[in-house]
Design a protein around this motif. Structure first.
Motif, mmCIF file in Angstrom:
data_model
loop_
_atom_site.group_PDB
_atom_site.id
_atom_site.type_symbol
_atom_site.label_atom_id
_atom_site.label_comp_id
_atom_site.label_asym_id
_atom_site.label_seq_id
_atom_site.Cartn_x
_atom_site.Cartn_y
_atom_site.Cartn_z
ATOM 1 N N SER A 1 0.825 -1.209 0.000
ATOM 2 C CA SER A 1 0.000 0.000 0.000
ATOM 3 C C SER A 1 0.858 1.258 0.000
ATOM 4 C CB SER A 1 -0.922 -0.022 1.228
ATOM 5 O OG SER A 1 -1.676 1.166 1.305
ATOM 6 N N HIS A 2 1.945 1.235 0.761
ATOM 7 C CA HIS A 2 2.836 2.392 0.842
ATOM 8 C C HIS A 2 3.517 2.667 -0.488
ATOM 9 C CE1 HIS A 2 5.913 5.130 2.395
ATOM 10 N NE2 HIS A 2 6.815 4.375 1.798
ATOM 11 N N LEU A 3 3.973 1.616 -1.152
ATOM 12 C CA LEU A 3 4.704 1.799 -2.409
ATOM 13 C C LEU A 3 3.770 2.091 -3.573
ATOM 14 C CD1 LEU A 3 7.326 -1.103 -2.120
ATOM 15 C CD2 LEU A 3 7.721 1.342 -1.726
ATOM 16 N N GLY A 4 2.562 1.515 -3.509
ATOM 17 C CA GLY A 4 1.672 1.609 -4.660
ATOM 18 C C GLY A 4 2.148 0.670 -5.749
ATOM 19 N N GLY A 5 1.313 0.368 -6.699
ATOM 20 C CA GLY A 5 1.729 -0.485 -7.806
ATOM 21 C C GLY A 5 1.646 -1.949 -7.467
ATOM 22 N N ALA A 6 2.717 -2.693 -7.759
ATOM 23 C CA ALA A 6 2.710 -4.151 -7.689
ATOM 24 C C ALA A 6 2.528 -4.675 -6.262
ATOM 25 C CB ALA A 6 4.012 -4.706 -8.269
ATOM 26 N N LYS A 7 1.965 -5.897 -6.170
ATOM 27 C CA LYS A 7 1.855 -6.599 -4.895
ATOM 28 C C LYS A 7 3.224 -7.170 -4.520
ATOM 29 C CE LYS A 7 -1.817 -9.142 -4.116
ATOM 30 N NZ LYS A 7 -2.900 -10.156 -4.252
ATOM 31 N N VAL A 8 3.593 -7.044 -3.249
ATOM 32 C CA VAL A 8 4.898 -7.497 -2.787
ATOM 33 C C VAL A 8 4.727 -8.672 -1.825
ATOM 34 C CG1 VAL A 8 7.011 -6.877 -1.560
ATOM 35 C CG2 VAL A 8 5.856 -5.171 -3.009
ATOM 36 N N TYR A 9 5.340 -9.788 -2.191
ATOM 37 C CA TYR A 9 5.396 -10.961 -1.322
ATOM 38 C C TYR A 9 6.831 -11.154 -0.856
ATOM 39 C CZ TYR A 9 0.693 -12.760 -2.353
ATOM 40 O OH TYR A 9 -0.662 -12.946 -2.449
ATOM 41 N N MET A 10 6.976 -11.680 0.362
ATOM 42 C CA MET A 10 8.293 -12.001 0.914
ATOM 43 C C MET A 10 8.362 -13.499 1.211
ATOM 44 S SD MET A 10 8.738 -8.930 3.694
ATOM 45 C CE MET A 10 8.758 -7.194 3.206
ATOM 46 N N LYS A 11 9.391 -14.160 0.687
ATOM 47 C CA LYS A 11 9.666 -15.539 1.054
ATOM 48 C C LYS A 11 10.471 -15.485 2.350
ATOM 49 C CE LYS A 11 9.954 -20.050 0.567
ATOM 50 N NZ LYS A 11 8.939 -20.848 1.265
ATOM 51 N N ARG A 12 9.867 -15.942 3.461
ATOM 52 C CA ARG A 12 10.360 -15.637 4.802
ATOM 53 C C ARG A 12 11.414 -16.630 5.285
ATOM 54 N NH1 ARG A 12 7.009 -12.713 8.118
ATOM 55 N NH2 ARG A 12 8.854 -12.667 9.457
ATOM 56 N N ASP A 13 12.543 -16.725 4.576
ATOM 57 C CA ASP A 13 13.586 -17.650 5.013
ATOM 58 C C ASP A 13 14.347 -17.157 6.234
ATOM 59 O OD1 ASP A 13 15.296 -20.109 3.122
ATOM 60 O OD2 ASP A 13 13.156 -19.757 3.127
ATOM 61 N N GLU A 14 14.085 -15.925 6.664
ATOM 62 C CA GLU A 14 14.704 -15.477 7.911
ATOM 63 C C GLU A 14 14.055 -16.156 9.120
ATOM 64 O OE1 GLU A 14 11.187 -12.768 8.593
ATOM 65 O OE2 GLU A 14 12.070 -13.916 6.962
#
Length: 409
Positions: free
Chosen positions: A77-90
């Protein structure tokens, strides 16, 4: 080796360990028997269902895989545009992707009857993972770490020692990852009978780039399946940071033959790739040469001498890159960009504030590039970035860079 001959980006390396003109085995005669023994054992293990059953059991019950695929709603929402997913290997045990590979290599070491494990480390995450698995199996562990990295990654040095590892500070060169790898190779040649060298990235002489990639590809295999579950399709873009490049290759490799998926690797731009070698962007600012047993892109001077790179991130502070990345760069299948220290610090803070996730400085570089491109992409585009490490190890470095003091008590 050409793409036309293979008809697949996922088929390499060839029998010589070459990805096109990159890779291979440029090692001394004393190392060749050890390398060939490792290659034979790896290929035997790769075809052994029992080996993978043990790996799957440990990945599930010890590491905590599969790692989640997380939709970063507030960041999107903050960036606008594309949806952001994180692969949570941390969220893996030990806090990074490194343990995926370490488990595989130490199971190989046990099959080969080795009782002493050596490793190199930069950010300390590979060292922590190696010390952890050695403790799990009761093996002696020695970790080489550049003296500069010992200082800036003190929390991980303490963890390694708690886990029973001997941490040897390396004072040669600039005291960073390159120098630690040099000393680890010297140790291996000296202690051939009982010692196994556990390399932490997709570099080194063949078969290391291959076997590390195979163990890390669990990241991309999971991400493909999880993306289908969440979105019903593949992502449009996958992004990961790159030092040697194991977390990136782990994410990228299962997507290489999907031409609809754009693949982006993010190198450490340090103080800017136009600065006098105050960066570690090997593909952006380097050229092909030989280091640590393989031919790849390197930072080097006109005489072929390896230059000392720089990054605020200890895990990306390496003047080379894995040979498969060099091949993907030259074939054009993957794009490689750079991100400066300041951009990574900005992304670090953004992720903390918007998602309640403290990232390591390494994936902060990938996240910085996500922040660059997401606003200009349509809302139906999907980005998947690899959150390959958590940031507790970096809080002192970040505080210093921001001019802040961490108070005790």
């Amino acid at each position: 080796m050409t793409v036309e001959m293979l008809n697949s980006y996922r088929s390499g390396p060839d029998e010589r360990g070459m990805f096109g003109t990159f890779g291979g085995r440029f090692v001394s005669e004393t190392l060749m028997p050890l390398i060939l023994d490792l290659e034979r054992e790896f290929f035997r293990a790769r075809d052994d269902a029992g080996f993978w059953q043990e790996m799957d059991d440990l990945w599930t019950h010890y590491v905590g895989r599969p790692s989640p695929l997380y939709f970063a709603e507030r960041l999107t929402s903050h960036l606008g545009g594309a949806k952001v997913y994180m692969k949570r290997d941390e969220l893996n045990h030990t806090g990074a992707h490194k343990i995926n590979n370490v488990l595989g290599q130490i199971l190989l070491a046990r099959r080969m009857g080795k009782t002493r494990i050596i490793a190199e480390t930069g950010a300390g995450q590979h060292g922590v993972a190696t010390a952890t698995v050695c403790a799990r199996f009761g093996l002696k562990c020695v970790v080489y770490m550049g003296v500069h990295d010992v200082d800036r990654q003190a929390p991980n040095v303490f963890r390694m020692r708690l886990l029973g590892a001997e941490v040897i500070p390396v004072t040669s060169g600039r005291g960073t990852l390159k120098d630690a790898m040099n000393d680890a190779l010297r140790d291996w040649v000296t202690n051939v009978r009982d010692t196994f060298y556990c390399i932490g990235t997709v570099a080194g002489p063949h078969p290391y780039p291959l076997l590390v990639r195979e163990f890390q590809s669990i990241i991309g295999r999971e991400a493909r399946s999880q993306m289908h579950e969440r979105e019903g399709r593949l992502p449009d873009i996958v992004i990961a940071c790159i030092g040697g490049g194991s977390n990136a290759m782990g994410l990228f490799h299962p997507f290489l033959d999907d031409q609809s998926v754009r693949i982006i690797g993010v190198e450490a731009g340090g103080k800017g790739v136009d600065s006098r070698m105050e960066h570690c962007a090997s593909l952006t600012g380097g050229r092909p040469g030989v280091l640590h047993g393989n031919r790849t892109y390197l930072l080097q001077d006109d005489d072929g001498q390896i230059l000392e790179g720089y990054s605020i991130s200890a895990g990306l502070d390496y003047p080379g890159i894995g040979p498969e990345h060099s091949w993907l760069h030259e074939t054009g299948r993957a794009e490689y960009v750079s991100v400066t220290d300041q951009e990574a610090l900005d992304a670090f803070q953004l992720c903390c504030e918007r998602e309640g996730i403290i990232p390591a400085l390494e994936p902060s570089h990938a996240l910085a590039h996500v922040a660059r491109i997401a606003p200009d992409l349509p809302a139906d585009q999907i980005i998947c970035m690899n959150m390959c490490g958590r940031g507790d190890k970096d809080i002192f470095t970040v505080a210093k860079a921001l001019g802040l003091q961490i108070e005790a008590g």
